[in-house]
Design an enzyme around this catalytic site. Structure first.
Site, PDB file in Angstrom:
ATOM      1  N   GLY A  60       0.840  -1.198   0.000  1.00  0.00           N
ATOM      2  CA  GLY A  60       0.000   0.000   0.000  1.00  0.00           C
ATOM      3  C   GLY A  60       0.865   1.234   0.000  1.00  0.00           C
ATOM      4  N   CYS A  87       5.029  -6.044   2.503  1.00  0.00           N
ATOM      5  CA  CYS A  87       5.360  -4.631   2.348  1.00  0.00           C
ATOM      6  C   CYS A  87       4.565  -3.768   3.329  1.00  0.00           C
ATOM      7  CB  CYS A  87       5.142  -4.200   0.889  1.00  0.00           C
ATOM      8  SG  CYS A  87       5.846  -2.585   0.556  1.00  0.00           S
ATOM      9  N   TYR A  88       3.592  -3.010   2.854  1.00  0.00           N
ATOM     10  CA  TYR A  88       2.761  -2.229   3.786  1.00  0.00           C
ATOM     11  C   TYR A  88       2.155  -3.165   4.839  1.00  0.00           C
ATOM     12  CZ  TYR A  88      -0.780   1.077   5.416  1.00  0.00           C
ATOM     13  OH  TYR A  88      -1.549   1.914   6.169  1.00  0.00           O
ATOM     14  N   HIS A 175       8.310  -8.059  -1.741  1.00  0.00           N
ATOM     15  CA  HIS A 175       7.094  -8.467  -2.460  1.00  0.00           C
ATOM     16  C   HIS A 175       7.259  -9.869  -3.052  1.00  0.00           C
ATOM     17  CE1 HIS A 175       4.804  -4.663  -2.553  1.00  0.00           C
ATOM     18  NE2 HIS A 175       5.987  -4.084  -2.505  1.00  0.00           N
ATOM     19  N   GLU A 177       5.061 -11.573  -4.439  1.00  0.00           N
ATOM     20  CA  GLU A 177       4.148 -11.774  -5.574  1.00  0.00           C
ATOM     21  C   GLU A 177       4.731 -11.343  -6.909  1.00  0.00           C
ATOM     22  OE1 GLU A 177       4.043  -9.426  -3.384  1.00  0.00           O
ATOM     23  OE2 GLU A 177       2.985  -7.624  -4.036  1.00  0.00           O
ATOM     24  N   SER A 229     -19.547 -12.651 -29.657  1.00  0.00           N
ATOM     25  CA  SER A 229     -18.829 -11.673 -30.476  1.00  0.00           C
ATOM     26  C   SER A 229     -17.675 -12.328 -31.217  1.00  0.00           C
ATOM     27  CB  SER A 229     -18.281 -10.569 -29.579  1.00  0.00           C
ATOM     28  OG  SER A 229     -17.206 -11.089 -28.805  1.00  0.00           O
ATOM     29  N   GLY A 230     -17.341 -13.541 -30.843  1.00  0.00           N
ATOM     30  CA  GLY A 230     -16.157 -14.181 -31.407  1.00  0.00           C
ATOM     31  C   GLY A 230     -14.963 -14.022 -30.489  1.00  0.00           C
ATOM     32  N   GLY A 231     -15.080 -13.139 -29.491  1.00  0.00           N
ATOM     33  CA  GLY A 231     -13.994 -12.933 -28.532  1.00  0.00           C
ATOM     34  C   GLY A 231     -13.933 -14.045 -27.500  1.00  0.00           C
ATOM     35  N   VAL A 232     -12.848 -14.047 -26.730  1.00  0.00           N
ATOM     36  CA  VAL A 232     -12.643 -15.111 -25.747  1.00  0.00           C
ATOM     37  C   VAL A 232     -13.771 -15.138 -24.712  1.00  0.00           C
ATOM     38  CG1 VAL A 232     -10.973 -16.140 -24.164  1.00  0.00           C
ATOM     39  CG2 VAL A 232     -10.209 -14.436 -25.804  1.00  0.00           C
ATOM     40  N   ASP A 233     -14.068 -13.981 -24.140  1.00  0.00           N
ATOM     41  CA  ASP A 233     -14.985 -13.963 -23.003  1.00  0.00           C
ATOM     42  C   ASP A 233     -16.381 -14.465 -23.374  1.00  0.00           C
ATOM     43  OD1 ASP A 233     -12.764 -12.834 -21.937  1.00  0.00           O
ATOM     44  OD2 ASP A 233     -13.571 -10.807 -21.798  1.00  0.00           O
ATOM     45  N   SER A 234     -16.936 -13.900 -24.434  1.00  0.00           N
ATOM     46  CA  SER A 234     -18.300 -14.319 -24.772  1.00  0.00           C
ATOM     47  C   SER A 234     -18.301 -15.768 -25.261  1.00  0.00           C
ATOM     48  CB  SER A 234     -18.933 -13.372 -25.792  1.00  0.00           C
ATOM     49  OG  SER A 234     -18.329 -13.507 -27.050  1.00  0.00           O
ATOM     50  N   LYS A 372      -8.457 -13.421 -16.534  1.00  0.00           N
ATOM     51  CA  LYS A 372      -8.416 -13.721 -17.970  1.00  0.00           C
ATOM     52  C   LYS A 372      -7.699 -15.040 -18.278  1.00  0.00           C
ATOM     53  CE  LYS A 372      -9.275 -11.895 -22.132  1.00  0.00           C
ATOM     54  NZ  LYS A 372     -10.459 -11.083 -22.494  1.00  0.00           N
TER      55      LYS A 372
END
Ligand code: XMP
Length: 516
Positions: A60, A87-88, A175, A177, A229-234, A372
């Site tokens: 943070g 960290c924070y 960190h 991560e 839509s042809g996209g990954v998500d839909s 994603k």
């Protein structure tokens, strides 16, 4: 996303406003443990109700003493839930439990060499005596609170890691991560699996099973409509809904005519022929081209396409009987909005869909817990083809934003052919998918050339290829000259009307990735 995954152990990442909170949540999931980002000021009651298996405190602001610095309820540290602070987070633990954080103003940024000083330590077990870590802080803990053992230091930071095994409290100033911390993922997994005792259960099969169950419970006997839509998500939304509810799902693919070569055929083939999904394919190319005739302003183009898209979609959606739900490909990063007050808020996506007057569907968002990369993995597991699973970002208005000036069918076809060559050639070279996005642009100019004995007066094609992590900033890809040469030759020889090829060497900023 209340209680979505309470069926399995959940780790809460308390978001103190670091740009790292999402990264932490993803690293936890890479360790196959389900994680959620929650605001730093989450109440004890909420924690007792949701019963997370462990807590991680993110980084943070530079200092816990900074004006308006965020603070958690210290009672949370006494609930007996294992806590790991980064960290924070280490300063927050020290502040609440009686450690000392001198205001030295001596910061440490970037790589540092970590020395493990306590060979029998718990959290850093398995980390070599010296290793590389990533630091980004101004103040740091000077004296650890009572009960804590200091387990590591760096050249400038005396308390680089500390732990109180009896109370289950662990913290690092560095960190773990970020990828620059050599044993970062090891430390995170050590905490999750060995210390908190959480079994690595967040697997692809689990994700799919849970999502399917959740959809079935929400939908019941109703019908669902999904815009493809042809996209990954839909595409992944459609595939997982189909797995869950089969014929209760109808997909609508509005083909606005601005898609890339063969893209529409692929969407239709994948969903209708392979998945046997009820699919309505609306070929609306003429309708869109009519509306776009003579339009040259980029914003106007976007607006016309966006408005017409939903008009066509709802014309179809409202002809179907008994549809209660509209599916949407909202992902977890859309859900988390780390505002400047650091509180993770839920965005209201419900306002984004322009329901026509008198029309309403309840929203179903099967992917709203996923990142994603998890969505891609789910898609692959469900059998979606590689071209869809690894599809590059593609603007909603499609090739309309890559044709500068008026859009005509002739220009669309020219661009589609050139774009197919660019995608094929860079795709064959970029086997590691290191290039973020690559495509062709057709500007509204013509220039003189010569082919054979003939003078030509044709359009140029601009090749755009960028490296990026998130599309917020980007750098032009350093493609080999031979690859550029090959694309140039092919485009000029194979695409009628093109007599010149240029390569865009602009980064973002000052340029954008797209040309319009
Ligand atoms: P820019 O051009 O702003 O693009 O650097 C950043 C990312 O967003 C994509 N993009 C769009 N996506 N509708 C979309 O769905 C749009 O109108 C649009 N414009 C740009 C672009 O491809 C890049 O990945």
């Amino acid at each position: 996303m209340a209680d979505y995954h309470d069926a399995q152990p959940t780790v809460f990442v308390l978001d103190f406003g670091a740009q790292y909170a999402q990264l932490i949540a993803r690293r936890v999931r890479e360790a196959r443990v389900y994680s959620e980002i929650v605001p730093f000021d989450i109440t004890v009651e909420e924690i007792e109700r949701r019963k997370p298996a462990a807590l991680i405190l993110s980084g943070g602001p530079a200092s816990v003493y900074a004006e308006g610095a965020p603070h958690m309820d210290p009672a949370i540290l006494g609930l007996g839930i294992p806590v790991l602070g980064f960290c924070y987070g280490i300063q927050e633990i020290a502040l609440h439990l009686g450690g000392e954080i001198p205001k030295t103003d001596i910061g440490e940024y970037g790589f540092a060499e970590l020395t493990v000083t306590e060979p029998s330590c718990t959290l850093l077990d398995g980390v070599p005596e010296t290793s590389q870590v990533w630091m980004s802080h101004r103040d740091s803990v000077g004296t650890a609170p009572e009960g804590f053992v200091v387990t590591a230091r760096t050249g400038t930071t005396a308390v680089a890691a500390m732990e109180d095994v009896a109370r289950g409290l662990y913290a690092t100033q560095f960190h773990p991560e970020v990828a620059h911390t050599e044993f970062g993922q090891h430390i995170i997994e050590r905490f999750l699996h060995d210390i908190a005792g959480i079994a690595p259960m967040w697997t692809m099969v689990n994700i799919i099973d849970e999502t399917v169950e959740r959809i079935r419970a929400q939908v019941g006997e109703h019908r669902v409509i999904c815009g493809l839509s042809g996209g990954v998500d839909s595409s992944v939304v459609a595939a997982i809904l189909h797995r869950a509810i089969g014929d209760q799902l109808t997909c609508v693919y509005v083909d606005h005519g601005m898609m890339r070569l063969n893209e529409s055929d692929q969407v239709v083939h994948t969903f209708r022929d392979n998945f046997h999904v009820n699919l309505i394919h609306v070929d609306a190319e003429d309708r869109f081209l009519d509306l776009l005739a003579g339009v040259t302003d980029p914003e106007r183009k976007r607006h016309i396409i966006g408005e017409e898209f939903w008009k066509v979609f709802f014309e179809e959606a409202t002809t179907l009987e008994g549809v209660q739900f509209l599916a949407q490909g909202t992902l977890y990063p859309d859900v988390i909005e780390s505002g400047n007050k650091t509180a993770a808020k839920i965005k209201s996506h419900h306002n984004l869909i322009p329901f026509p007057e008198g029309v309403h569907f309840d929203l179903i968002e099967p992917l709203r817990a996923l990142f994603k990369d998890e969505v891609r993995a789910v898609g692959a597991e469900l059998g979606l083809p590689d071209e869809i699973v690894h599809r590059q970002p593609f603007p909603g208005p499609g090739l309309a934003v890559r044709i500068i000036g008026e859009i005509t069918l002739e220009k669309l076809d020219m661009l589609r052919e050139a774009d197919a060559i660019v995608r094929a050639e860079i795709g064959a070279w970029d086997t590691e998918r290191a290039v973020w996005q690559y495509f062709a642009v057709l500007p509204d100019i013509r220039s003189v050339g010569v082919m054979g004995d003939e003078r030509t007066y044709g359009h140029p094609i601009i090749i755009r290829a960028v490296a990026s992590a998130d599309a917020m900033t980007a750098d032009w890809a350093r493609l080999p000259h031979e690859l550029l040469a090959k694309m140039s030759n092919r485009i000029i020889n194979e695409v009628d009307g093109i007599n010149r090829v240029a390569y865009d060497i602009t980064s973002k900023p000052p340029g954008t990735i797209e040309w319009e």
